[in-house]
Design a protein around this motif. Structure first.
Motif, PDB file in Angstrom:
ATOM      1  N   VAL A  86      13.059  -3.066  65.584  1.00 56.44           N
ATOM      2  CA  VAL A  86      12.824  -4.205  66.480  1.00 56.44           C
ATOM      3  C   VAL A  86      11.704  -5.138  66.003  1.00 56.44           C
ATOM      4  O   VAL A  86      11.552  -6.237  66.528  1.00 56.44           O
ATOM      5  CB  VAL A  86      12.536  -3.786  67.949  1.00 56.44           C
ATOM      6  N   ASP A  87      10.917  -4.698  65.025  1.00 57.99           N
ATOM      7  CA  ASP A  87       9.967  -5.645  64.419  1.00 57.99           C
ATOM      8  C   ASP A  87      10.211  -5.766  62.916  1.00 57.99           C
ATOM      9  O   ASP A  87       9.343  -6.210  62.170  1.00 57.99           O
ATOM     10  CB  ASP A  87       8.516  -5.266  64.726  1.00 57.99           C
ATOM     11  N   GLU A  98      15.855  -9.891  68.496  1.00 54.64           N
ATOM     12  CA  GLU A  98      15.758  -8.441  68.766  1.00 54.64           C
ATOM     13  C   GLU A  98      15.261  -7.670  67.548  1.00 54.64           C
ATOM     14  O   GLU A  98      14.967  -6.476  67.646  1.00 54.64           O
ATOM     15  CB  GLU A  98      17.108  -7.904  69.251  1.00 54.64           C
ATOM     16  N   LEU A 130      15.443   0.580  73.528  1.00 55.60           N
ATOM     17  CA  LEU A 130      15.174  -0.427  72.501  1.00 55.60           C
ATOM     18  C   LEU A 130      16.464  -0.748  71.752  1.00 55.60           C
ATOM     19  O   LEU A 130      17.260   0.163  71.466  1.00 55.60           O
ATOM     20  CB  LEU A 130      14.144   0.084  71.475  1.00 55.60           C
ATOM     21  N   GLU A 184      16.909  -1.088  68.797  1.00 50.97           N
ATOM     22  CA  GLU A 184      16.979  -0.410  67.496  1.00 50.97           C
ATOM     23  C   GLU A 184      17.511   1.022  67.597  1.00 50.97           C
ATOM     24  O   GLU A 184      17.777   1.652  66.581  1.00 50.97           O
ATOM     25  CB  GLU A 184      15.588  -0.372  66.842  1.00 50.97           C
ATOM     26  N   ARG A 231      19.521  -6.902  75.460  1.00 49.14           N
ATOM     27  CA  ARG A 231      18.289  -6.116  75.623  1.00 49.14           C
ATOM     28  C   ARG A 231      18.533  -4.915  76.530  1.00 49.14           C
ATOM     29  O   ARG A 231      19.249  -5.024  77.520  1.00 49.14           O
ATOM     30  CB  ARG A 231      17.165  -6.968  76.218  1.00 49.14           C
ATOM     31  N   PHE A 260      15.658  -2.896  77.461  1.00 52.18           N
ATOM     32  CA  PHE A 260      14.304  -2.464  77.792  1.00 52.18           C
ATOM     33  C   PHE A 260      14.276  -1.771  79.156  1.00 52.18           C
ATOM     34  O   PHE A 260      15.186  -1.954  79.963  1.00 52.18           O
ATOM     35  CB  PHE A 260      13.354  -3.670  77.845  1.00 52.18           C
ATOM     36  N   VAL A 261      13.186  -1.064  79.426  1.00 53.36           N
ATOM     37  CA  VAL A 261      12.983  -0.414  80.727  1.00 53.36           C
ATOM     38  C   VAL A 261      13.101  -1.465  81.847  1.00 53.36           C
ATOM     39  O   VAL A 261      12.435  -2.495  81.800  1.00 53.36           O
ATOM     40  CB  VAL A 261      11.595   0.262  80.781  1.00 53.36           C
ATOM     41  N   GLY A 262      13.967  -1.210  82.798  1.00 46.94           N
ATOM     42  CA  GLY A 262      14.086  -2.092  83.956  1.00 46.94           C
ATOM     43  C   GLY A 262      14.792  -3.404  83.692  1.00 46.94           C
ATOM     44  O   GLY A 262      14.850  -4.266  84.569  1.00 46.94           O
ATOM     45  N   ARG A 263      15.354  -3.571  82.527  1.00 46.02           N
ATOM     46  CA  ARG A 263      15.953  -4.859  82.162  1.00 46.02           C
ATOM     47  C   ARG A 263      17.047  -5.292  83.157  1.00 46.02           C
ATOM     48  O   ARG A 263      17.154  -6.445  83.507  1.00 46.02           O
ATOM     49  CB  ARG A 263      16.540  -4.762  80.745  1.00 46.02           C
TER      50      ARG A 263
END
Lengths: 421, 165
Positions: free
Chosen positions: A188-189, A220, A277, A279, A383, A385-388
């Motif tokens: 992701v980076d 992303e 994530l 990734e 995405r 992510f947590v809670g997305r």
């Protein structure tokens, strides 16, 4: 040392013959875009700057697409702010409900972005337009405000990673699987602050819809932009959608790349990004039985006609699992209408899916499909992510429209081959 | 000079946990601050004190372009963020709204939750007052220093870029 595609476009827009990675430049903008989440804050900053007019009323685009049709009173107020600003500034490209679509599907469809453009948008997925050989990148509201006021933005000229594609993707493999594979590989980076440039003979087997999906998810991997070399497929799309002047930039042969990856599209198989994530990518040989409660097919990543056709091909003659809520969201009014004419919407409804008006809604847990605690969704969005998509203890699994449609039928994360024997 | 107590997080702190999208129907900084970090660390809003410093791992602020994220952090009273690396849109947004940030992998790895840290923005030094160690962060290019000194992009645009008034 030569320049990459991105560097050439930026140099031309900064009035320079040459730029180098790391250089700070002030570039002229061809388009500045914002939505109902980011534009109200940008308008406030625009006024704080003391600006009276936008730099060019034809080059500012406002799309109320996130929490629309208005999901609550506060969202309605946000939309009112941008509607009134559009009126006040006589903005040509304000798209009201009924005309609007998800911004990153809408702008190319309306012919507002063409090869060689420099575009900023106050939305991270603005990188989508790189599919057209434009430089486009996401910024925040204050950058959008400065862009609207001055027609310029500052950029640090990025380094680049090159992806050379070859081969043809197999059946049920799409641009989504390719980009998930790449993000799984670099992380992701993995492209932080850099451009992701796509070239190679494999481009010929990727449709514009595939390319939009791949450019869309450059962010992303942390990238500044994703960009595709312009070919006949791009030019055909541009001719069909736009009468704006365009310019094709090609990377120099001696352009410098920090990394070069060679990807054989024929080796890629359907993939799923596990929580939390993008990734966390697995292929079906690594996936056990995972029951799901929701499927979303849509978004700026995968709500285009090609995506809906694939989903319909799989759902046709099947029923959505009774324990699954399947939500299909054509990304624009034009896509909606075309899907209706082709009978795709009928297939979705017959199968037991719901079809929504264009909105970003569920992708970011706004409305039209928010998840409860412990629920899992397979989603064609970008995405996880947590809670997305809702409760912080819900889970989002990112996949292609083909995987999402197959999973809707079986009620668990499934490869298209499971249902299309 | 900034000084504060450290609140520490890991890698890839995304903008959806910094400020969940369900609260993006407003751009009021105080309302946003009330939900800052809610999905990652529900205790944040009760324990954060004015002047506290966030120290985090790589790719801080990844995800959405929402400027609500640095704004919520700033309105929570955080005085500075130190991270190994920042996601690029968050980096721009933080500078643009005048929230100090520093990239320093060594400091980000070694500084611990609860340490007291002093930051000198002008020369880029970070001092861990608890351990006594000092670090040097990557310095900002002159253009960004001007932007920071102006107090963010709004002021910079007013001064430099020639707004159509």
């Amino acid at each position: 040392m030569g320049m990459t595609m991105t560097q050439k476009i930026l140099a031309a827009h900064a009035g320079l013959d040459k730029v180098e990675a790391g250089q700070l430049i002030l570039a002229d903008l061809d388009l500045v875009m914002g939505n109902d989440i980011t534009a109200p804050m940008a308008i406030q900053e625009f006024k704080r700057m003391g600006a009276k007019n936008v730099f060019d009323r034809k080059k500012v685009v406002l799309v109320p697409d996130h929490f629309t049709p208005n999901k609550d009173i506060k969202s309605a107020e946000q939309c009112r702010v941008i509607r009134e600003f559009a009126d006040e500034m006589d903005i040509e490209n304000y798209f009201e409900i009924g005309q609007m679509g998800i911004e990153h599907a809408l702008l190319p469809e309306k012919g507002l972005v063409v090869p060689g453009d420099v575009v900023i948008g106050a939305d991270s997925h603005t990188c989508t337009y790189g599919a057209l050989g434009a430089f486009s990148t996401g910024v925040g509201s204050t950058d959008m405000a400065a862009g609207m006021a001055t027609g310029q933005a500052w950029f640090k000229v990025p380094e680049a990673i090159k992806f050379v594609l070859k081969g043809r993707p197999g059946k049920w493999v799409s641009g989504k699987d390719v980009i998930l594979h790449i993000i799984g590989m670099i992380g992701v980076d993995g492209a932080l602050y850099r451009s992701m440039e796509y070239s190679g003979e494999g481009l010929g087997s990727l449709s514009m819809d595939d390319r939009f999906t791949m450019a869309n998810m450059a962010i992303e991997a942390g990238a500044k932009n994703g960009i595709f070399e312009v070919d006949d497929i791009t030019l055909e799309y541009v001719k069909e959608h736009s009468d704006k002047e365009y310019k094709v930039y090609k990377a120099d042969d001696d352009a410098e790349y920090k990394e070069v990856y060679h990807i054989d599209l024929s080796s890629i198989t359907p993939a799923v990004a596990f929580p939390h994530l993008p990734e966390n990518v697995r292929t079906f040989d690594q996936i056990e039985e995972i029951p799901i409660q929701q499927v979303v097919i849509g978004s700026c990543t995968n709500g285009r006609l090609g995506d809906l056709r694939i989903a319909a091909q799989i759902l046709k003659g099947h029923k959505v699992n009774p324990r699954v809520r399947a939500i299909v969201i054509p990304a624009t009014q034009k896509i909606y209408l075309q899907a209706m004419r082709e009978g795709l919407l009928e297939i979705f409804v017959e199968a037991g899916a719901v079809v929504s008006t264009p909105t970003c809604g569920p992708c970011l847990g706004g409305h039209m499909g928010v998840l409860a605690k412990g629920e899992r969704a397979v989603s064609t969005t970008n995405r996880n992510f947590v809670g997305r998509m809702g409760h912080p203890e819900s889970e989002v699994y990112l996949a292609s429209p083909a995987v999402a449609a197959a999973s809707a039928i079986t009620g668990k994360i499934s490869s298209p081959e499971e249902v299309m024997k | 000079m900034i000084e504060g107590k450290v609140i520490k997080y890991g890698n890839n702190v995304d903008t959806d946990v910094i400020i969940p999208a369900r609260y993006l129907n407003t751009s009021n900084p105080e309302e946003l601050a009330a939900h800052c970090m809610e999905d990652l660390d529900p205790s944040f809003k009760d324990r954060v004190q004015p002047g506290d410093i966030i120290v985090a791992g790589s790719n801080f602020g990844c995800g959405s372009s929402r400027e609500h994220a640095p704004m919520a952090i700033k309105a929570s009273g955080i005085s500075c963020i130190i991270a190994e690396t920042f996601a690029r849109i968050f980096y721009r947004n933080a500078l643009n709204i005048g929230l100090p940030i520093m990239e320093c992998p060594e400091a980000a790895q070694e500084i611990r939750e609860g340490d007291r840290v002093a930051v000198d923005l002008a020369n880029g030094t970070i001092t861990n007052l608890t351990s006594g160690r000092t670090y040097k962060a990557a310095s900002f290019p002159p253009f960004m220093q001007e932007l920071i000194q102006a107090g963010g992009l709004v002021e910079y645009v007013k001064e430099k870029m020639g707004v159509n008034r």
